[in-house]
Every structure is written in C-alpha cells, then in structure tokens.
Design a protein around this motif. Structure first.
Motif, PDB file in Angstrom:
ATOM      1  N   ALA A   1      45.854  60.645  33.752  1.00 11.24           N
ATOM      2  CA  ALA A   1      45.950  59.565  34.727  1.00 11.24           C
ATOM      3  C   ALA A   1      46.580  60.043  36.031  1.00 11.24           C
ATOM      4  CB  ALA A   1      46.747  58.403  34.149  1.00 11.24           C
ATOM      5  N   ALA A   2      47.309  61.164  35.986  1.00 10.97           N
ATOM      6  CA  ALA A   2      47.974  61.674  37.190  1.00 10.97           C
ATOM      7  C   ALA A   2      47.033  62.463  38.094  1.00 10.97           C
ATOM      8  CB  ALA A   2      49.155  62.553  36.791  1.00 10.97           C
ATOM      9  N   VAL A   3      45.814  62.727  37.642  1.00 11.74           N
ATOM     10  CA  VAL A   3      44.874  63.521  38.435  1.00 11.74           C
ATOM     11  C   VAL A   3      44.432  62.725  39.668  1.00 11.74           C
ATOM     12  CG1 VAL A   3      42.591  64.591  38.451  1.00 11.74           C
ATOM     13  CG2 VAL A   3      44.073  64.810  36.441  1.00 11.74           C
ATOM     14  N   ASP A   4      44.357  63.403  40.799  1.00 12.43           N
ATOM     15  CA  ASP A   4      43.854  62.806  42.033  1.00 12.43           C
ATOM     16  C   ASP A   4      42.334  62.891  42.003  1.00 12.43           C
ATOM     17  OD1 ASP A   4      43.197  61.945  44.539  1.00 12.43           O
ATOM     18  OD2 ASP A   4      44.587  63.275  45.606  1.00 12.43           O
ATOM     19  N   ILE A   5      41.698  61.775  41.605  1.00 11.87           N
ATOM     20  CA  ILE A   5      40.252  61.776  41.421  1.00 11.87           C
ATOM     21  C   ILE A   5      39.507  61.993  42.739  1.00 11.87           C
ATOM     22  CG2 ILE A   5      40.009  59.277  41.645  1.00 11.87           C
ATOM     23  CD1 ILE A   5      37.876  59.404  39.463  1.00 11.87           C
ATOM     24  N   LYS A   6      40.175  61.718  43.861  1.00 13.60           N
ATOM     25  CA  LYS A   6      39.529  61.968  45.146  1.00 13.60           C
ATOM     26  C   LYS A   6      39.269  63.452  45.354  1.00 13.60           C
ATOM     27  CE  LYS A   6      41.572  57.920  47.401  1.00 13.60           C
ATOM     28  NZ  LYS A   6      42.450  57.440  48.511  1.00 13.60           N
ATOM     29  N   LYS A   7      40.077  64.293  44.704  1.00  8.54           N
ATOM     30  CA  LYS A   7      39.901  65.738  44.829  1.00  8.54           C
ATOM     31  C   LYS A   7      38.940  66.287  43.785  1.00  8.54           C
ATOM     32  CE  LYS A   7      44.549  66.577  46.677  1.00  8.54           C
ATOM     33  NZ  LYS A   7      45.851  67.286  46.435  1.00  8.54           N
ATOM     34  N   THR A   8      39.025  65.770  42.592  1.00 12.47           N
ATOM     35  CA  THR A   8      38.245  66.351  41.496  1.00 12.47           C
ATOM     36  C   THR A   8      36.918  65.651  41.266  1.00 12.47           C
ATOM     37  OG1 THR A   8      39.260  64.898  39.839  1.00 12.47           O
ATOM     38  CG2 THR A   8      40.370  66.987  40.322  1.00 12.47           C
ATOM     39  N   ILE A  44      30.664  57.678  17.558  1.00 16.06           N
ATOM     40  CA  ILE A  44      29.945  57.982  18.787  1.00 16.06           C
ATOM     41  C   ILE A  44      30.744  57.378  19.934  1.00 16.06           C
ATOM     42  CG2 ILE A  44      27.850  57.554  20.118  1.00 16.06           C
ATOM     43  CD1 ILE A  44      26.280  57.552  17.544  1.00 16.06           C
ATOM     44  N   ALA A  45      30.989  58.149  20.966  1.00 14.54           N
ATOM     45  CA  ALA A  45      31.808  57.657  22.069  1.00 14.54           C
ATOM     46  C   ALA A  45      31.387  58.299  23.376  1.00 14.54           C
ATOM     47  CB  ALA A  45      33.287  57.930  21.809  1.00 14.54           C
ATOM     48  N   ALA A  46      31.692  57.619  24.442  1.00 19.53           N
ATOM     49  CA  ALA A  46      31.452  58.158  25.789  1.00 19.53           C
ATOM     50  C   ALA A  46      32.437  57.510  26.746  1.00 19.53           C
ATOM     51  CB  ALA A  46      30.013  57.903  26.237  1.00 19.53           C
ATOM     52  N   GLY A  47      32.689  58.196  27.839  1.00 28.59           N
ATOM     53  CA  GLY A  47      33.616  57.666  28.831  1.00 28.59           C
ATOM     54  C   GLY A  47      33.975  58.748  29.822  1.00 28.59           C
ATOM     55  N   THR A  48      35.158  58.624  30.390  1.00 28.20           N
ATOM     56  CA  THR A  48      35.639  59.629  31.339  1.00 28.20           C
ATOM     57  C   THR A  48      37.046  60.053  30.951  1.00 28.20           C
ATOM     58  OG1 THR A  48      36.402  57.879  32.844  1.00 28.20           O
ATOM     59  CG2 THR A  48      34.221  58.830  33.265  1.00 28.20           C
ATOM     60  N   ILE A  49      37.305  61.328  31.070  1.00 27.09           N
ATOM     61  CA  ILE A  49      38.656  61.841  30.914  1.00 27.09           C
ATOM     62  C   ILE A  49      39.412  61.671  32.218  1.00 27.09           C
ATOM     63  CG2 ILE A  49      40.040  63.876  30.348  1.00 27.09           C
ATOM     64  CD1 ILE A  49      37.736  64.897  28.675  1.00 27.09           C
ATOM     65  N   ILE A  50      38.697  61.861  33.313  1.00 33.75           N
ATOM     66  CA  ILE A  50      39.259  61.622  34.641  1.00 33.75           C
ATOM     67  C   ILE A  50      38.353  60.628  35.353  1.00 33.75           C
ATOM     68  CG2 ILE A  50      39.879  62.661  36.859  1.00 33.75           C
ATOM     69  CD1 ILE A  50      40.233  65.329  35.395  1.00 33.75           C
ATOM     70  N   PRO A  51      38.806  59.393  35.603  1.00 30.68           N
ATOM     71  CA  PRO A  51      40.062  58.818  35.117  1.00 30.68           C
ATOM     72  C   PRO A  51      39.950  58.479  33.632  1.00 30.68           C
ATOM     73  CG  PRO A  51      38.773  57.133  36.204  1.00 30.68           C
ATOM     74  CD  PRO A  51      38.016  58.414  36.393  1.00 30.68           C
ATOM     75  N   PRO A  52      41.083  58.290  32.913  1.00 26.89           N
ATOM     76  CA  PRO A  52      41.021  58.029  31.476  1.00 26.89           C
ATOM     77  C   PRO A  52      40.348  56.687  31.182  1.00 26.89           C
ATOM     78  CG  PRO A  52      43.237  58.706  32.143  1.00 26.89           C
ATOM     79  CD  PRO A  52      42.472  58.409  33.389  1.00 26.89           C
ATOM     80  N   ILE A  80      45.489  73.085  40.461  1.00 26.31           N
ATOM     81  CA  ILE A  80      46.201  71.882  40.028  1.00 26.31           C
ATOM     82  C   ILE A  80      45.239  70.702  39.904  1.00 26.31           C
ATOM     83  CG2 ILE A  80      47.989  70.200  40.666  1.00 26.31           C
ATOM     84  CD1 ILE A  80      49.563  72.475  41.905  1.00 26.31           C
ATOM     85  N   ASP A  81      45.349  69.982  38.815  1.00 31.16           N
ATOM     86  CA  ASP A  81      44.513  68.827  38.449  1.00 31.16           C
ATOM     87  C   ASP A  81      43.151  69.225  37.900  1.00 31.16           C
ATOM     88  OD1 ASP A  81      46.437  66.968  38.913  1.00 31.16           O
ATOM     89  OD2 ASP A  81      45.632  66.253  40.828  1.00 31.16           O
ATOM     90  N   THR A  82      42.904  70.505  37.719  1.00 33.91           N
ATOM     91  CA  THR A  82      41.663  70.928  37.080  1.00 33.91           C
ATOM     92  C   THR A  82      41.770  70.693  35.569  1.00 33.91           C
ATOM     93  OG1 THR A  82      41.245  72.619  38.769  1.00 33.91           O
ATOM     94  CG2 THR A  82      40.117  72.885  36.661  1.00 33.91           C
ATOM     95  N   LEU A  83      40.696  70.229  34.978  1.00 39.48           N
ATOM     96  CA  LEU A  83      40.627  70.073  33.529  1.00 39.48           C
ATOM     97  C   LEU A  83      40.251  71.422  32.933  1.00 39.48           C
ATOM     98  CD1 LEU A  83      40.662  67.847  31.225  1.00 39.48           C
ATOM     99  CD2 LEU A  83      38.170  67.932  31.380  1.00 39.48           C
ATOM    100  N   VAL A  84      41.096  71.956  32.064  1.00 39.86           N
ATOM    101  CA  VAL A  84      40.843  73.285  31.524  1.00 39.86           C
ATOM    102  C   VAL A  84      40.709  73.238  30.009  1.00 39.86           C
ATOM    103  CG1 VAL A  84      41.941  74.556  33.399  1.00 39.86           C
ATOM    104  CG2 VAL A  84      43.322  73.808  31.444  1.00 39.86           C
ATOM    105  N   ARG A  85      39.856  74.099  29.535  1.00 42.82           N
ATOM    106  CA  ARG A  85      39.700  74.314  28.092  1.00 42.82           C
ATOM    107  C   ARG A  85      40.719  75.371  27.672  1.00 42.82           C
ATOM    108  NH1 ARG A  85      38.577  73.778  22.669  1.00 42.82           N
ATOM    109  NH2 ARG A  85      38.165  75.830  21.806  1.00 42.82           N
ATOM    110  N   LEU A  86      41.489  75.074  26.595  1.00 42.90           N
ATOM    111  CA  LEU A  86      42.485  76.015  26.090  1.00 42.90           C
ATOM    112  C   LEU A  86      41.896  76.883  24.987  1.00 42.90           C
ATOM    113  CD1 LEU A  86      45.549  73.605  25.773  1.00 42.90           C
ATOM    114  CD2 LEU A  86      44.901  75.004  27.729  1.00 42.90           C
ATOM    115  N   PRO A  87      42.417  78.079  24.810  1.00 44.55           N
ATOM    116  CA  PRO A  87      41.982  78.894  23.675  1.00 44.55           C
ATOM    117  C   PRO A  87      42.326  78.218  22.349  1.00 44.55           C
ATOM    118  CG  PRO A  87      43.182  80.213  25.288  1.00 44.55           C
ATOM    119  CD  PRO A  87      43.379  78.784  25.659  1.00 44.55           C
ATOM    120  N   GLU A  88      41.615  78.581  21.307  1.00 40.69           N
ATOM    121  CA  GLU A  88      41.794  77.946  20.010  1.00 40.69           C
ATOM    122  C   GLU A  88      43.217  78.076  19.472  1.00 40.69           C
ATOM    123  OE1 GLU A  88      39.216  79.543  20.954  1.00 40.69           O
ATOM    124  OE2 GLU A  88      37.499  78.232  20.551  1.00 40.69           O
ATOM    125  N   SER A  89      43.899  79.159  19.814  1.00 39.98           N
ATOM    126  CA  SER A  89      45.232  79.408  19.272  1.00 39.98           C
ATOM    127  C   SER A  89      46.348  78.896  20.178  1.00 39.98           C
ATOM    128  CB  SER A  89      45.421  80.913  19.054  1.00 39.98           C
ATOM    129  OG  SER A  89      45.261  81.614  20.281  1.00 39.98           O
TER     130      SER A  89
END
Length: 516
Positions: free
Chosen positions: A148-155, A240-248, A91-100
């Motif tokens: 935004a719901a991710v607990d950054i203290k864990k991840t 060109i962009a940079a930032g964080t997904i967690i937190p957004p 839970i709260d892990t950022l995952v890559r989804l399959p293309e389909s």
C-alpha cells in the motif's frame, strides 16, 4: 488431523516455488509438487516488476529465510541486475525473492544502499561477470510487504492472477488477468474423476463426550457416552483469484471445497440414571491443513474438523450402541453463482446394540450428531478476512418406548411377578449439507459483510422402526429405595419400582429389535 498433503503452499513459499525465467514486467510461477496443479502470473510495467534471483543477475550473500521484512545483502553478478534500477528506480519495485530468502516470494523494495563492506567470498567473486556498470557492487536492500506504500503514479498498477488445486489438472494455466477472463474460467477441474489423485484423510479415534455420576442410597447411578469416529475420505480444495498487488486489491475470487468418502460415528451410551443430557457442539477432532499461502498477500488456510453433539432424555437403565454411518459426496463453490454446489449421501450398514432394564413405563430418547467440516479461511493483505465452511451434519434420533403391566403372586418359589411388556424402537438418520460464509464476504463480489448460510443438500432415512411385545414370569425382588445425594449434568437416581427384575421379558423384545 493424520497427515493430509494439501500442497498448494508451494506457490510463493520457500524452496518449492518455481518460476519461469527472468522477471521483467511479468512473472509466471508453477508448483513442481507431484499431484499439485498451481500457476501464478504477475504483470505490470517493465520497470515495476523485477527480481533479485540469479536469473535477474544477483547473488544473495545474506538474508533471513523466514522474514517478511528484512535487509538483504546481495551483489550484482552481471549486467542483468541493472534492470532493478530502470524507470522510477529500485524503490517501490516489486521484486521476486530467491527460494531460500524470505517467507514470501514477492516483496516491495523499501530502500537500497551501497554496503560499506564490499568484501566477497572467493567462490562468489570468481563467478562475477565484469561487464556492466555496477557488477561486483555489494548492496543492502530493504524489503517488506507494505504494498500500500507504493507510489502507483511511479510504478503503475501490478496485476496478479492465480489458479490452484490440491490435485492434478492437465495443462493448467492461470486465468486471464482481465475480469472477463476470470469470469469465463473453466471449473471442470473441480468436478472430480478417477484421474485425480486426492490426498487421503483417515481418522480412527474414540472421543469421550460425557462421564457423570450421582450418588444414591447403596449404589451410584452414572451416565457415560463416547463417540467412535471413523473417517475414510478425500478432501479437495481449489482457488481462482485475480486482482492487483499494486495497489493491494482482490477484484475476483472464487474457492472450492469438497469432501468425499465414508463417515462413521458410533455412539456408545451407558446409563443407569434418569434425567436429561445436553452436550453442545464439541470439537472431537481438528487439524489445520496445508493450504495456499501468499505471505503478505493473502492466505487460504483449510481446516478439517469433526464435531459431536448429544441430546438425551433417559428414563431408566439404558445402554445403546448405534452407528451413524453414511457415504458423503459434497462439493461446494463460493460465491454461489460461480458453480452450483452439490451434495449426495447414502446410508452404510448400521449396527445396533441395545439393552434396557426399565420400569414398566419408559420413554427414553437419544439424539447424537456428528459433523465433518471443511473450513477455508481467507486473509487478504493482512487487513481483511473471511471464511467459507462446508459442513455435513449427520444426526440420529433414537427413541425407546416401553409400556407394561405386572401382577404379583405367590408361587412355589416364593414371591414372583408376571407381566406383559410392549415396546417400540424408532431410529432415524439424516444428513444436512450446508455452505456458510462469514466475515468480509464482499471479497467474493457479494454485498453482505456478515454471516450467511446456503443449504446444499438434505437427506433422511430410517434405520430401525420396530415394535414388539412379550410376556413372562420373573422372580419378585425387594424394591430399591433411591435417595438422591447429589446431581450432575441433569441426571438423578433412577425411580424405584415395585418389581425390579423384568429383564427376561425385556431381553425377548430386545432380541427382536436387534435382529435384522
């Protein structure tokens, strides 16, 4: 709109996305589309970034290919799948989804549970590697884009960076995930050269601007105007962009837009009425192009449009057909300090057709405008938005002035008139290129959060500037008595004149104007 293949949407979207190997704390993605250069990097703690693709040890049994939030049924294929549960858990892990699977390529794990239905298709069961603690187990995985719901203290934080263009750039790699790396980015890819294969943009359409009439005694006076628009150009965009997904958060962002090619707008105005016409900025052509789409993260969507305007003061019968034609080469960078924006234009041969049957004193003026515009709209994390617009307003200023005198007499052919007519035609053209930003432009490191315009380029030139005079004799005809029955679009019936047939003299003058 025509098809313009700005193919950057392949970053995170569906079947065209391509990733390099297994996601275990880091992911790198390229677009495999021909003529497109795009690279995306994601980086975080090993337990914060994983994937549910076959490379991550999973097989998808059921999912929605278009949803941002959904429940996915999947089975652990081999021991690699256990990475999803490492550290703080799935839970709260950022995952890559399959293309389909899913409209997005990245999602947050909102929940996971063992499916009560552990049945598998035979062809899937036959491929499962029995090693590992949870292989062959079927799970129900709930995902969404509520980062935004991710607990950054864990991840811990998960950063991203990307660079992409709708033209080929050799050896493209995303900028460093650090602010310093983004600030030292190489903008030379935007400079344009013959080695770049930009997608073509071709428009050849006629657009009505106005059709109005007014009933007069014994006849109807009218005004009709159209714009024949021809665009043969290329549109280029970059990001060109940079930032964080967690937190957004987007900490660095810069965009580029360019339009290069021939712009031709032909105004065809036919008027037998007097009065003023004012047609405000009107969309002649508009099309949303494919852009950079990160569903749930942010979207850079380009729109190309052509807009027309017209201001006219008409004093008599007045037909005008004239080209506003120029070659445009405009490149805009935003924020402005990322690279100096540039603009250039040069006139293309313009054709003029003019006819008039005026009274003895005429002042008619026509000011048409045509504006090709490239608008880049940005939405970030579904809560903030901004736009950057590159507009090139081309305008004409056409004035016809006629002065004359006429004398009545009686000849062998009956009533006649002779007169001296002098007239001038003055037509100038110009192009103003501007960059405008509005919305949450603080995204670009600027303090403003409103609309702001940055002038880039301005150029004016003369198309026609001629005066002529002529004299002649013409048959006298009874004057028409004009009676206004109704009024539309600021036009009225033409004012009556004692002599209504002076076309022979006017034709002599017009032939001088239109000969180059």
């Amino acid at each position: 709109m025509l098809a313009v293949s700005l193919l950057l949407a392949a970053f995170l979207c569906g079947v065209d996305a391509k990733h390099r190997g297994r996601c275990k704390g880091q992911c790198s993605y390229d677009s495999p589309k021909a003529g497109v250069s795009a690279n995306l990097q994601v980086s975080g703690a090993s337990h914060a970034v994983s994937d549910i693709t076959t490379e991550g040890g999973w097989t998808i049994l059921d999912c929605d290919s278009k949803a941002l939030a959904q429940e996915i049924r999947l089975v652990c294929q081999n021991s690699d799948c256990e990475h999803l549960f490492e550290g703080h858990g799935a839970i709260d892990t950022l995952v890559r989804l399959p293309e389909s699977c899913g409209a997005n390529a990245f999602a947050r794990v909102a929940d996971i549970k063992v499916d009560l239905d552990q049945s598998l298709p035979k062809e899937v069961a036959a491929t499962i590697n029995p090693t590992g603690n949870i292989t062959s187990t079927v799970f129900l995985l709930s995902v969404d884009t509520n980062f935004a719901a991710v607990d950054i203290k864990k991840t811990g934080p998960v950063a991203f960076s990307l660079e992409g263009y709708n033209f080929a750039v050799a050896n493209l790699t995303a900028p460093s995930l650090t602010k310093r790396g983004l600030k030292t980015r190489n903008w030379t890819a935007f400079n344009g050269s013959n080695s770049f294969d930009f997608p073509p943009l071709n428009i050849d359409q006629t657009f009505p601007l106005l059709s109005a009439s007014v009933n007069c005694d014994h006849f109807t006076a009218s005004v009709a105007a159209t714009f024949e628009t021809k665009v043969d150009a290329t549109v280029s965009i970059g990001l060109i962009a940079a930032g964080t997904i967690i937190p957004p958060a987007i900490t660095e962002l810069a965009v580029y837009g360019g339009v290069q090619g021939d712009i031709i707008g032909t105004l065809d105005l036919k008027s037998s009425a007097e009065g003023s016409i004012s047609i405000p900025r009107t969309a002649l052509y508009k099309n949303t192009l494919a852009g950079i789409d990160f569903p749930g993260l942010f979207t850079l969507g380009p729109t190309f449009g052509v807009y027309g305007e017209l201001e006219a003061n008409l004093d008599a019968d007045f037909d005008l057909r004239v080209d506003l034609a120029y070659n445009l080469n405009a490149k805009a960078y935003f924020p402005p300090d990322s690279q100096p924006s540039t603009g250039a234009s040069k006139p293309i041969d313009s054709k003029l057709t003019l006819s008039a049957s005026p009274n003895l004193a005429v002042r008619s003026s026509v000011v048409p405008k045509i504006t090709p515009e490239l608008k880049l709209g940005l939405e970030a994390f579904s809560v903030i938005s901004a736009s950057v617009t590159l507009g090139a307003e081309g305008s004409l200023s056409a004035t016809l002035s006629v002065d004359g005198s006429a004398n009545a007499g009686t000849g062998t052919e009956g009533s006649s008139a002779s007169g001296q007519i002098s007239a001038c035609v003055d037509i100038g053209a110009g192009v103003d290129v501007n960059l405008a930003a509005e919305g949450s432009i603080s995204l670009f490191g600027l303090s403003e959060s409103a609309a702001k315009t940055y002038p880039i380029y301005s150029h004016e030139w003369d198309l026609y500037n001629k005066c002529a005079s002529a004299q002649g004799q013409t048959k006298r005809e009874p004057a028409a008595v004009a009676v206004v029955k109704e009024k539309r679009a600021g036009i009225t019936c033409p004012t009556s004149s004692e002599f209504t047939s002076i076309q022979k003299i006017i034709d002599q003058i017009i032939s001088i104007f239109t000969s180059k």
